[in-house]
Design a protein around this motif. Structure first.
Motif: not given
Length: 129
Positions: A32-38, A42-45, A49-54
């Protein structure tokens, strides 16, 4: 008799300090990876996406201690920083820096068999066979 190209229990084993300490009948691995979104103001989406550690979690079924491990008085409960080696026809997968997270026994007294062991590994390496 084993079928060429298919892993057997001798192809899946635990290794500690360079010594094979147990053979394993089967395994299930989950990464699994705990990836995060940036998000940007003002942006709707999300803008990226920043990859996390496996994280590697492996469940082993039916572990049999090797004769060498039995002679050395192996205690699976005390094992730390060991490796799981899986030999496939075209490559070898090594999970290293392993720690066990659960052990389930259901064998007779004095038996060298563990039914289920869950591991957490810090690294996964694939090499050519």
């Amino acid at each position: 008799m084993s079928i060429p190209g298919f892993p057997t229990s001798s192809d899946i084993y635990l290794e500690a300090d360079g010594v094979r300490v147990a053979v394993v009948q089967s395994y299930t691995a989950k990464t699994t990876k705990n990836s995060l979104t940036v998000e940007a103001f003002g942006e709707a989406e999300p803008v990226a996406a920043v990859p996390g550690q496996a994280a590697y979690v492996i469940e082993l079924s039916r572990l049999y201690a090797t004769d060498q491990a039995i002679r050395d008085g192996i205690n699976f409960y005390d094992m730390e920083d060991f490796s799981l080696v899986i030999c496939k026809p075209d490559r070898k997968i090594i999970y290293s820096g392993c720690q066990w997270s659960s052990i389930q026994e259901s064998a007779s007294i004095g038996s060298t068999v563990l039914e289920k062991v869950a591991l957490v590994a810090s690294r996964r390496i694939e090499t050519e066979a």
